[in-house]
Design a protein around this motif. Structure first.
Motif, PDB file in Angstrom:
ATOM      1  N   ALA A 109      -1.275   0.088   0.311  1.00  0.00           N
ATOM      2  CA  ALA A 109       0.630  -0.679   0.300  1.00  0.00           C
ATOM      3  C   ALA A 109       1.539  -0.006   1.392  1.00  0.00           C
ATOM      4  O   ALA A 109       2.422  -0.440   1.904  1.00  0.00           O
ATOM      5  CB  ALA A 109       0.656  -1.759  -0.757  1.00  0.00           C
ATOM      6  N   LEU A 110       2.138   0.691   0.280  1.00  0.00           N
ATOM      7  CA  LEU A 110       3.271   2.338   0.641  1.00  0.00           C
ATOM      8  C   LEU A 110       2.649   2.579   2.122  1.00  0.00           C
ATOM      9  O   LEU A 110       3.530   2.496   3.250  1.00  0.00           O
ATOM     10  CB  LEU A 110       3.170   2.561  -0.222  1.00  0.00           C
ATOM     11  N   ALA A 111       1.787   2.686   2.363  1.00  0.00           N
ATOM     12  CA  ALA A 111       1.021   3.227   3.622  1.00  0.00           C
ATOM     13  C   ALA A 111       1.495   2.187   4.915  1.00  0.00           C
ATOM     14  O   ALA A 111       1.798   3.161   6.086  1.00  0.00           O
ATOM     15  CB  ALA A 111      -0.478   3.809   3.388  1.00  0.00           C
ATOM     16  N   MET A 112       0.687   1.022   4.495  1.00  0.00           N
ATOM     17  CA  MET A 112       1.255   0.548   5.300  1.00  0.00           C
ATOM     18  C   MET A 112       2.577  -0.408   5.775  1.00  0.00           C
ATOM     19  O   MET A 112       2.701  -0.801   7.002  1.00  0.00           O
ATOM     20  CB  MET A 112       0.584  -1.444   5.015  1.00  0.00           C
ATOM     21  N   GLY A 113       3.498   0.019   5.178  1.00  0.00           N
ATOM     22  CA  GLY A 113       4.515  -0.263   5.100  1.00  0.00           C
ATOM     23  C   GLY A 113       5.505  -0.850   4.563  1.00  0.00           C
ATOM     24  O   GLY A 113       7.458  -0.878   4.159  1.00  0.00           O
ATOM     25  N   ALA A 114       5.131  -0.737   2.358  1.00  0.00           N
ATOM     26  CA  ALA A 114       6.217  -1.058   1.975  1.00  0.00           C
ATOM     27  C   ALA A 114       6.705  -0.240   1.780  1.00  0.00           C
ATOM     28  O   ALA A 114       6.609   1.284   1.335  1.00  0.00           O
ATOM     29  CB  ALA A 114       5.009  -2.300   0.112  1.00  0.00           C
ATOM     30  N   ASP A 115       8.116  -0.522   0.871  1.00  0.00           N
ATOM     31  CA  ASP A 115       9.343   0.268   0.632  1.00  0.00           C
ATOM     32  C   ASP A 115       9.635   0.839  -0.744  1.00  0.00           C
ATOM     33  O   ASP A 115       9.395   1.843  -0.790  1.00  0.00           O
ATOM     34  CB  ASP A 115       9.980   0.061   0.793  1.00  0.00           C
ATOM     35  N   ARG A 116       8.845   0.149  -1.952  1.00  0.00           N
ATOM     36  CA  ARG A 116       8.509   0.388  -3.389  1.00  0.00           C
ATOM     37  C   ARG A 116       7.252   0.417  -4.101  1.00  0.00           C
ATOM     38  O   ARG A 116       6.472  -1.257  -3.304  1.00  0.00           O
ATOM     39  CB  ARG A 116       9.682   0.815  -4.190  1.00  0.00           C
ATOM     40  N   ALA A 117       6.653   0.440  -5.650  1.00  0.00           N
ATOM     41  CA  ALA A 117       5.761  -0.125  -5.628  1.00  0.00           C
ATOM     42  C   ALA A 117       6.456   0.023  -7.194  1.00  0.00           C
ATOM     43  O   ALA A 117       6.983   0.826  -7.580  1.00  0.00           O
ATOM     44  CB  ALA A 117       4.192   0.555  -5.150  1.00  0.00           C
ATOM     45  N   ILE A 118       5.498  -1.002  -8.159  1.00  0.00           N
ATOM     46  CA  ILE A 118       5.415  -1.760  -9.089  1.00  0.00           C
ATOM     47  C   ILE A 118       4.238  -1.821  -9.730  1.00  0.00           C
ATOM     48  O   ILE A 118       3.370  -2.188  -9.340  1.00  0.00           O
ATOM     49  CB  ILE A 118       6.493  -2.759 -10.360  1.00  0.00           C
ATOM     50  N   LEU A 119       3.467  -0.812 -10.780  1.00  0.00           N
ATOM     51  CA  LEU A 119       1.844  -1.193 -11.456  1.00  0.00           C
ATOM     52  C   LEU A 119       2.149  -1.097 -13.035  1.00  0.00           C
ATOM     53  O   LEU A 119       2.933  -0.792 -13.450  1.00  0.00           O
ATOM     54  CB  LEU A 119       1.325   0.601 -11.168  1.00  0.00           C
ATOM     55  N   ILE A 120       2.056  -2.490 -13.360  1.00  0.00           N
ATOM     56  CA  ILE A 120       2.172  -3.158 -14.900  1.00  0.00           C
ATOM     57  C   ILE A 120       0.681  -2.902 -14.936  1.00  0.00           C
ATOM     58  O   ILE A 120      -0.907  -3.580 -14.878  1.00  0.00           O
ATOM     59  CB  ILE A 120       1.926  -4.788 -14.547  1.00  0.00           C
ATOM     60  N   THR A 121       0.361  -1.852 -16.378  1.00  0.00           N
ATOM     61  CA  THR A 121      -0.813  -0.809 -16.156  1.00  0.00           C
ATOM     62  C   THR A 121      -1.434  -1.672 -17.516  1.00  0.00           C
ATOM     63  O   THR A 121      -0.982  -1.825 -18.593  1.00  0.00           O
ATOM     64  CB  THR A 121      -0.883   0.533 -17.297  1.00  0.00           C
TER      65      THR A 121
END
Length: 249
Positions: free
Chosen positions: A75-87
């Protein structure tokens, strides 16, 4: 305006699903995993909104195991600026996902949440609607077109009878259908850049949410093999079989 896009890690759509020998679930050993296709469409739409100057930031969020970082990096490579993972280890039901996303929305305060209409592993088609109910936000499902203007979203929806155009006030929840757009391929330079973009890790406890399942899977079975068809000699014989054997008329 921030746009929040939940994404899910699922078995790749090109992989033939195998059921475990004991019938307890789907065999995931050595199986290729990827981003849910409908979520790819949602990411693409959010990135297009940013490129058009309508959105300022695109945030991808996923609920799943540590390996779900892969789909967030995509998703970041597609253009999202940052990400959140809820493990979370193990399966998470749609209601629990919606509650976790509610916590993320409360923290990030996005103006729009776009997510795939359903995941191809369970086909529940529930998370977007549940999130809308929990937040008390407007919702527009099965979107094939989104236009933002004047604090509102004009959404064209795919319904059984054709297309329906509705207008909802922002903030809103929108679920993406297949014909909303064609997701881009992540280029190698963007894949390399994605490795440096922020990816935060959270747990359900951070949002005060319990993810214990409410449903129990009793058994998983493959669908019955399709049997060979037959030829009929006349229309009258066809109608008779449809009535007496198939029971459809």
């Amino acid at each position: 305006m921030k746009v929040l896009v939940p994404v899910k890690r699922v078995v790749d759509h090109n992989v033939k699903i195998r059921v475990k020998a004991d019938g307890s679930g789907v065999d995931l050993a050595n199986v290729k995993m990827s981003m849910n296709p409908f979520d790819e469409i949602a990411i693409e739409e959010a990135v297009r909104l940013k490129e058009a100057g309508t959105a300022d930031e695109v945030i991808a969020v996923s609920v799943g195991p540590a390996q779900a970082q892969d789909v967030l990096r995509t998703a970041l490579a597609m253009g999202a600026d940052r990400a959140i993972l809820i493990t979370v280890d193990g399966a998470v039901e749609p209601l629990a996902v919606a509650k976790l996303l509610k916590g993320v929305v409360a923290t990030e305060e996005p103006g729009l949440v776009i997510l795939g209409k359903q995941a191809i592993d369970d086909d529940c088609n529930q998370t977007g609607q549940m999130l809308s109910a929990l937040l008390g936000w407007s919702q527009a499902t099965f979107a094939s077109e989104i236009v933002l203007a004047g604090g509102k979203a004009k959404v064209t929806r795919e319904v059984d009878g054709g297309l329906q155009a509705i207008e909802v006030a922002l903030p809103a929840i929108v679920t993406a259908d297949l014909r909303l757009n064609e997701p881009r391929y992540a280029s190698l330079p963007n894949i390399m850049k994605a490795k440096k973009k922020p990816l935060d890790s959270k747990t359900p406890e951070d949002f005060g949410v319990t993810v214990a399942p409410r449903l129990s899977v009793l058994r998983v079975e493959e669908p019955a093999a399709r049997t060979a068809g037959i030829k009929v000699g006349s229309v009258a014989e066809l109608l008779d079989k449809l009535k007496t054997e198939a029971g459809v008329i």
